[in-house]
Write a protein that holds these residues in place. Structure first.
Motif, PDB file in Angstrom:
ATOM      1  N   PRO A  47      45.729  44.132  63.832  1.00  0.00           N
ATOM      2  CA  PRO A  47      44.501  43.928  63.059  1.00  0.00           C
ATOM      3  C   PRO A  47      43.262  44.563  63.678  1.00  0.00           C
ATOM      4  N   PHE A  48      43.204  44.669  65.011  1.00  0.00           N
ATOM      5  CA  PHE A  48      42.072  45.356  65.629  1.00  0.00           C
ATOM      6  C   PHE A  48      42.034  46.821  65.200  1.00  0.00           C
ATOM      7  N   SER A  49      43.199  47.457  65.190  1.00  0.00           N
ATOM      8  CA  SER A  49      43.281  48.854  64.783  1.00  0.00           C
ATOM      9  C   SER A  49      43.007  49.021  63.303  1.00  0.00           C
ATOM     10  N   ILE A  50      43.538  48.097  62.512  1.00  0.00           N
ATOM     11  CA  ILE A  50      43.333  48.165  61.068  1.00  0.00           C
ATOM     12  C   ILE A  50      41.860  48.010  60.730  1.00  0.00           C
ATOM     13  N   THR A  51      41.199  47.063  61.371  1.00  0.00           N
ATOM     14  CA  THR A  51      39.764  46.858  61.145  1.00  0.00           C
ATOM     15  C   THR A  51      38.965  48.074  61.568  1.00  0.00           C
ATOM     16  N   ASN A  52      39.311  48.653  62.708  1.00  0.00           N
ATOM     17  CA  ASN A  52      38.600  49.830  63.202  1.00  0.00           C
ATOM     18  C   ASN A  52      38.757  51.009  62.246  1.00  0.00           C
ATOM     19  N   MET A  53      39.950  51.177  61.706  1.00  0.00           N
ATOM     20  CA  MET A  53      40.176  52.264  60.755  1.00  0.00           C
ATOM     21  C   MET A  53      39.406  52.031  59.460  1.00  0.00           C
ATOM     22  N   MET A  64      37.278  43.989  74.630  1.00  0.00           N
ATOM     23  CA  MET A  64      38.398  44.200  73.737  1.00  0.00           C
ATOM     24  C   MET A  64      38.732  45.681  73.616  1.00  0.00           C
ATOM     25  N   CYS A  65      37.751  46.545  73.831  1.00  0.00           N
ATOM     26  CA  CYS A  65      38.021  47.982  73.832  1.00  0.00           C
ATOM     27  C   CYS A  65      38.990  48.339  74.949  1.00  0.00           C
ATOM     28  N   LYS A  66      38.869  47.662  76.068  1.00  0.00           N
ATOM     29  CA  LYS A  66      39.797  47.894  77.178  1.00  0.00           C
ATOM     30  C   LYS A  66      41.075  47.069  77.026  1.00  0.00           C
ATOM     31  N   PHE A  67      40.930  45.832  76.555  1.00  0.00           N
ATOM     32  CA  PHE A  67      42.060  44.903  76.536  1.00  0.00           C
ATOM     33  C   PHE A  67      43.055  45.218  75.423  1.00  0.00           C
ATOM     34  N   ALA A  68      42.566  45.422  74.200  1.00  0.00           N
ATOM     35  CA  ALA A  68      43.468  45.639  73.066  1.00  0.00           C
ATOM     36  C   ALA A  68      44.358  46.870  73.243  1.00  0.00           C
ATOM     37  N   PRO A  69      43.797  48.027  73.599  1.00  0.00           N
ATOM     38  CA  PRO A  69      44.675  49.188  73.793  1.00  0.00           C
ATOM     39  C   PRO A  69      45.667  49.001  74.936  1.00  0.00           C
ATOM     40  N   SER A  70      45.223  48.383  76.034  1.00  0.00           N
ATOM     41  CA  SER A  70      46.131  48.193  77.165  1.00  0.00           C
ATOM     42  C   SER A  70      47.275  47.250  76.813  1.00  0.00           C
ATOM     43  N   VAL A  71      46.981  46.203  76.032  1.00  0.00           N
ATOM     44  CA  VAL A  71      48.029  45.287  75.606  1.00  0.00           C
ATOM     45  C   VAL A  71      49.002  45.981  74.665  1.00  0.00           C
TER      46      VAL A  71
END
Length: 350
Positions: A99-105, A116-123
């Protein structure tokens, strides 16, 4: 939607590549060249990707929850259920962060802050690697069970399987750490973006290492393991059904089809000046969609490849998954027992 090369996505516009020069310029490259002129809702391709992403999220989220519930709470804890549970957790967490990626798109802007910019991609990278490593572990485990049935019967324990799972996750964490180091938030074209602050050398090192550790080496190991299994079973004529071969072929094919396009376009992006901008952007987005689709294909394979589909179709979804897992465990046990007795008979003739 116009994308700069700094806005290429690795995972649905969340894991985009961007560069900074070695001269201390922290502004994303080519900022003044490309102008943001439209939104995702006006692009058919972007809307289609959003719909596809949502479908992947829903199927993967729900499917892996079912696998986690069945293998973690409804079944006896065994080596096989340990693999299933770990892989399902990996795929579930991957889907949970989509959902983070979907929202960003959809918004064409990062609104979740620097953490979250660091955490979401790393996860997300963590789960990409852990999922692939677990597939390798399952392949090696099956190969060892076929090649050394007596040893496997005596030494395959849940405790050892859990240790292997932990080691796989630790290795995945190490390979995911570049996202924590290089990820940052900045203002770009009047909006906030989450991007990687790589220089050219760092970009090449990270991309190539992910390709080798996240695709080439695991794929080679998986192919070797299943080739050995097929040859051994055919040589010993210990199975009359072609179902095990179909399951093995499906797993290898799914891995190859889902991940190859993603890695190919990531490597092509290293020399993006030599390729068409629009084609490369579309290829990266489609490649990442296929890569994420692997997160819901695994539960599907457990259900529909683990037992006869027509008979299972009449039962509930939960029964399908549980019976598929139990069937493989019983098949492995019967094979180990039969192999042990054959080895015992052979030893009396030596």
């Amino acid at each position: 939607m116009d994308f700069t090369y700094e806005e290429f996505t690795e995972f649905y516009s969340t894991l985009n590549y961007s560069y900074e020069s070695n001269e201390g310029d922290n502004t994303p490259h080519e900022e003044s060249v490309y102008q943001h002129q439209s939104t995702c809702s006006k692009e058919i391709f972007c809307v289609s990707l959003l719909v596809l992403n949502v479908v992947i999220f829903l199927l993967g989220f729900c499917g892996n929850i079912l696998v986690i519930w069945i293998s973690g709470f409804k079944m006896k804890k065994t080596v096989n259920t340990t693999w299933y549970l770990s892989l399902a957790i990996s795929d579930f967490v991957f889907c949970a962060f989509l959902p983070f990626s979907i929202t960003n798109m959809a918004m064409d802007e990062w609104i979740f802050g620097q953490f979250m910019c660091k955490f979401a991609p790393s996860v997300m990278f963590l789960n990409m690697f852990s999922s692939i490593f677990l597939l390798v572990v399952i392949s090696v485990d099956r190969c060892v069970s076929v090649m050394f049935p007596v040893w496997a019967q005596n030494h395959r324990t849940v405790k050892k399987a859990s240790i292997v799972v932990v080691m796989s996750w630790l290795l995945a964490i190490a390979l995911s750490f570049p996202s924590v180091i290089f990820r940052d938030v900045s203002s770009h074209m009047g909006r906030t973006i989450c991007h990687n602050k790589y220089n050219s050398n760092q970009h090449v090192i990270v991309a190539v290492s992910r390709f080798l550790a996240g695709f080439i080496v695991p794929f080679i190991v998986i192919v070797i393991c299943y080739s050995i299994i097929i040859l051994r079973l055919r040589t010993n004529r210990m199975t009359k059904s072609s179902k095990p071969f179909k399951v093995m072929s499906a797993l290898v094919a799914a891995f190859f089809i889902c991940w190859l396009p993603y890695h190919v376009f990531v490597l092509l992006e290293l020399s993006h000046q030599n390729y068409n901008h629009g084609l490369l952007t579309a290829g990266l987005q489609i490649g990442t969609a296929l890569a994420s689709a692997n997160s819901f294909l695994n539960p599907v394979l457990y259900v529909f490849m683990g037992n006869d589909f027509k008979r299972k179709f009449k039962s509930s979804v939960l029964s399908k998954m549980e019976n598929a897992m139990v069937e493989e465990g019983r098949t492995t046990s019967r094979y180990l027992s039969r192999s042990s007795s054959m080895d015992g008979r052979a030893s009396t003739h030596i």
